[in-house]
Design a protein around this motif. Structure first.
Motif, PDB file in Angstrom:
ATOM      1  N   SER A  26       0.836  -1.208   0.000  1.00 38.96           N
ATOM      2  CA  SER A  26       0.000   0.000   0.000  1.00 38.96           C
ATOM      3  C   SER A  26       0.867   1.254   0.000  1.00 38.96           C
ATOM      4  N   GLN A  27       1.918   1.235   0.787  1.00 39.94           N
ATOM      5  CA  GLN A  27       2.841   2.376   0.811  1.00 39.94           C
ATOM      6  C   GLN A  27       3.534   2.536  -0.539  1.00 39.94           C
ATOM      7  N   LYS A  28       3.966   1.437  -1.110  1.00 42.06           N
ATOM      8  CA  LYS A  28       4.638   1.470  -2.409  1.00 42.06           C
ATOM      9  C   LYS A  28       3.702   2.036  -3.477  1.00 42.06           C
ATOM     10  N   GLY A  63       1.012   3.850  -2.978  1.00 46.85           N
ATOM     11  CA  GLY A  63       0.736   5.244  -2.629  1.00 46.85           C
ATOM     12  C   GLY A  63       1.831   6.166  -3.128  1.00 46.85           C
ATOM     13  N   GLU A  64       3.068   5.728  -3.002  1.00 45.78           N
ATOM     14  CA  GLU A  64       4.203   6.517  -3.508  1.00 45.78           C
ATOM     15  C   GLU A  64       4.160   6.625  -5.033  1.00 45.78           C
TER      16      GLU A  64
END
Length: 110
Positions: free
Chosen positions: A82-84, A86-87
C-alpha cells in the motif's frame, strides 16, 4: 498588447505540456497497474501456500500457529505494498503536472 506570435507560441507550449503530461500519466498508470498485478499474484501464491501447509497440519495448535503467521505476514505485505503504490500515485501526480509548472510561472509573471 499581445502579439499573434506570442499567442501562438503560448498555445503551442500548452499543447506540448499537455502531451508530455498525458505521456507521463499513461506510463505512471502502467506502473501502478503492474504494482497491483504483482501484489495480487504474490497474495494468491501466499494464500495457496498457506492452504497447502494448513491441509497437512495434524493439530489445532499448529493450525492456529500457521494461521497467525499467515495473518501477520499478509498484513505486513499489505501495508508495504500500500505504501509502495501510494508513492507511485504521488510520483504520478508530481510528474504529470510538472510540464505545466513553466506555464503557470509565465501566467503569474504577466
Amino acid at each position: 498588447m499581445v502579439k499573434v506570435e506570442e499567442f501562438q507560441q503560448y498555445g503551442k507550449e500548452q499543447f506540448d505540456a499537455a502531451v508530455a503530461s498525458a505521456n507521463t500519466f499513461s506510463s505512471g498508470l502502467q506502473s501502478i497497474a503492474n504494482a497491483y498485478g504483482e501484489y495480487a499474484k504474490r497474495s494468491f501464491e501466499d494464500t495457496k501456500s498457506f492452504v497447502e501447509k494448513l491441509s497437512g497440519v495434524k493439530s489445532i495448535e499448529k493450525a492456529v500457529e500457521l494461521q497467525t503467521e499467515y495473518a501477520k505476514t499478509s498484513y505486513e505485505t499489505f501495508v508495504a505494498e500500500s505504501q509502495k503504490i501510494g508513492e507511485l500515485y504521488t510520483d504520478l501526480a508530481k510528474q504529470a503536472f510538472k510540464p505545466f509548472e513553466g506555464l503557470v510561472a509565465k501566467v503569474t509573471a504577466h
